[in-house]
Design an enzyme around this catalytic site. Structure first.
Site, PDB file in Angstrom:
ATOM      1  N   CYS A  91       0.863  -1.178   0.000  1.00 28.63           N
ATOM      2  CA  CYS A  91       0.000   0.000   0.000  1.00 28.63           C
ATOM      3  C   CYS A  91       0.905   1.235   0.000  1.00 28.63           C
ATOM      4  O   CYS A  91       2.071   1.140  -0.384  1.00 28.63           O
ATOM      5  CB  CYS A  91      -0.983  -0.009   1.172  1.00 28.63           C
ATOM      6  SG  CYS A  91      -0.270   0.162   2.822  1.00 28.63           S
ATOM      7  N   ASN A 138       2.377   1.449   4.392  1.00 26.91           N
ATOM      8  CA  ASN A 138       2.541   0.188   5.123  1.00 26.91           C
ATOM      9  C   ASN A 138       2.196   0.322   6.606  1.00 26.91           C
ATOM     10  O   ASN A 138       2.820  -0.271   7.461  1.00 26.91           O
ATOM     11  CB  ASN A 138       3.948  -0.378   4.933  1.00 26.91           C
ATOM     12  CG  ASN A 138       4.093  -1.838   5.375  1.00 26.91           C
ATOM     13  OD1 ASN A 138       5.088  -2.192   5.987  1.00 26.91           O
ATOM     14  ND2 ASN A 138       3.133  -2.682   5.067  1.00 26.91           N
ATOM     15  N   CYS A 181      -1.564   0.792   7.295  1.00 22.43           N
ATOM     16  CA  CYS A 181      -3.002   0.519   7.388  1.00 22.43           C
ATOM     17  C   CYS A 181      -3.394  -0.732   6.592  1.00 22.43           C
ATOM     18  O   CYS A 181      -3.531  -1.813   7.145  1.00 22.43           O
ATOM     19  CB  CYS A 181      -3.833   1.706   6.894  1.00 22.43           C
ATOM     20  SG  CYS A 181      -3.681   3.215   7.875  1.00 22.43           S
ATOM     21  N   ARG A 182      -3.568  -0.567   5.292  1.00 16.73           N
ATOM     22  CA  ARG A 182      -4.153  -1.629   4.477  1.00 16.73           C
ATOM     23  C   ARG A 182      -3.263  -2.850   4.301  1.00 16.73           C
ATOM     24  O   ARG A 182      -3.701  -3.975   4.566  1.00 16.73           O
ATOM     25  CB  ARG A 182      -4.532  -1.074   3.097  1.00 16.73           C
ATOM     26  CG  ARG A 182      -5.592  -0.006   3.177  1.00 16.73           C
ATOM     27  CD  ARG A 182      -5.777   0.699   1.859  1.00 16.73           C
ATOM     28  NE  ARG A 182      -4.587   1.491   1.541  1.00 16.73           N
ATOM     29  CZ  ARG A 182      -4.360   2.048   0.362  1.00 16.73           C
ATOM     30  NH1 ARG A 182      -5.215   1.880  -0.623  1.00 16.73           N
ATOM     31  NH2 ARG A 182      -3.279   2.764   0.172  1.00 16.73           N
ATOM     32  N   SER A 183      -2.032  -2.670   3.833  1.00 17.77           N
ATOM     33  CA  SER A 183      -1.201  -3.858   3.591  1.00 17.77           C
ATOM     34  C   SER A 183      -0.837  -4.586   4.879  1.00 17.77           C
ATOM     35  O   SER A 183      -0.822  -5.823   4.882  1.00 17.77           O
ATOM     36  CB  SER A 183       0.036  -3.522   2.746  1.00 17.77           C
ATOM     37  OG  SER A 183       0.887  -2.599   3.373  1.00 17.77           O
ATOM     38  N   ASP A 225      -8.232   3.602   1.149  1.00 20.18           N
ATOM     39  CA  ASP A 225      -7.326   3.985   2.228  1.00 20.18           C
ATOM     40  C   ASP A 225      -8.147   4.596   3.363  1.00 20.18           C
ATOM     41  O   ASP A 225      -8.750   5.650   3.191  1.00 20.18           O
ATOM     42  CB  ASP A 225      -6.301   4.989   1.710  1.00 20.18           C
ATOM     43  CG  ASP A 225      -5.172   5.240   2.693  1.00 20.18           C
ATOM     44  OD1 ASP A 225      -5.308   4.879   3.882  1.00 20.18           O
ATOM     45  OD2 ASP A 225      -4.139   5.800   2.265  1.00 20.18           O
TER      46      ASP A 225
END
Length: 164
Positions: A18, A21, A23-25, A130
């Site tokens: 993401c 690195n 939040c999402r990934s 995001d």
């Protein structure tokens, strides 16, 4: 969707990417590792995550992402942010970007680089939004996407590796 063949027979490496690195990934990293372990693939599939930017290198994941994972029974404590390294796609079997901007930063779709949600059974090929600038509901939405997509991804990798 079928993931690419492994570079090394019987083993598989996945990199989740993401922007920062945090939040999402990392959420996808924690969930995917858990799902792989449940499927008996934890010893043969390696999962890593990174961000296209280096602003957060070494930091823990966003507190809201960690709280969302913890509330759902996952352990987010081991994560430390990393930056995506040029050439990673040459060393792993599959690089999965969280959104189209991340995908573009990685050089676009290739045989080993694609969107994470290419494996989403509900909305194939969409972006993982995001949640950083939003509220808690955004993190819960991301977790829901990540959980269902991880389930499909684990099944696809298991099939690719010849595991039932």
């Amino acid at each position: 969707m079928t993931p690419p063949s492994p570079r090394e027979p019987g083993r598989y490496r996945v990199e989740l990417v993401c922007l920062g690195n945090i939040c999402r990934s990392p959420m996808a990293h924690v969930v995917l590792e858990e799902r792989l372990a449940e499927a008996g693939l934890g010893d043969v599939v390696e999962v890593t995550s990174s961000g296209t930017g280096g602003w957060h290198v070494g930091n823990r994941m966003d507190r809201r992402a960690a709280a969302t994972l913890s509330a759902a029974g996952y352990d987010p404590s081991r994560h430390r942010a990393r930056q995506y390294a040029a050439g990673t796609a040459d060393d792993v079997d599959l690089v999965l970007a969280m959104d189209r901007d991340n995908l573009e930063d990685l050089g676009g779709v290739s045989p080993r680089v694609m969107l994470f949600r290419a494996f989403d059974p509900v909305a194939r090929g969409g972006d993982v939004p995001d949640p950083y600038y939003g509220g808690d509901a955004g993190f819960e939405e991301v977790l829901s996407m990540v959980e269902r997509t991880s389930a499909t991804l684990v099944a696809a990798i298991a099939s690719r590796l010849g595991h039932s």
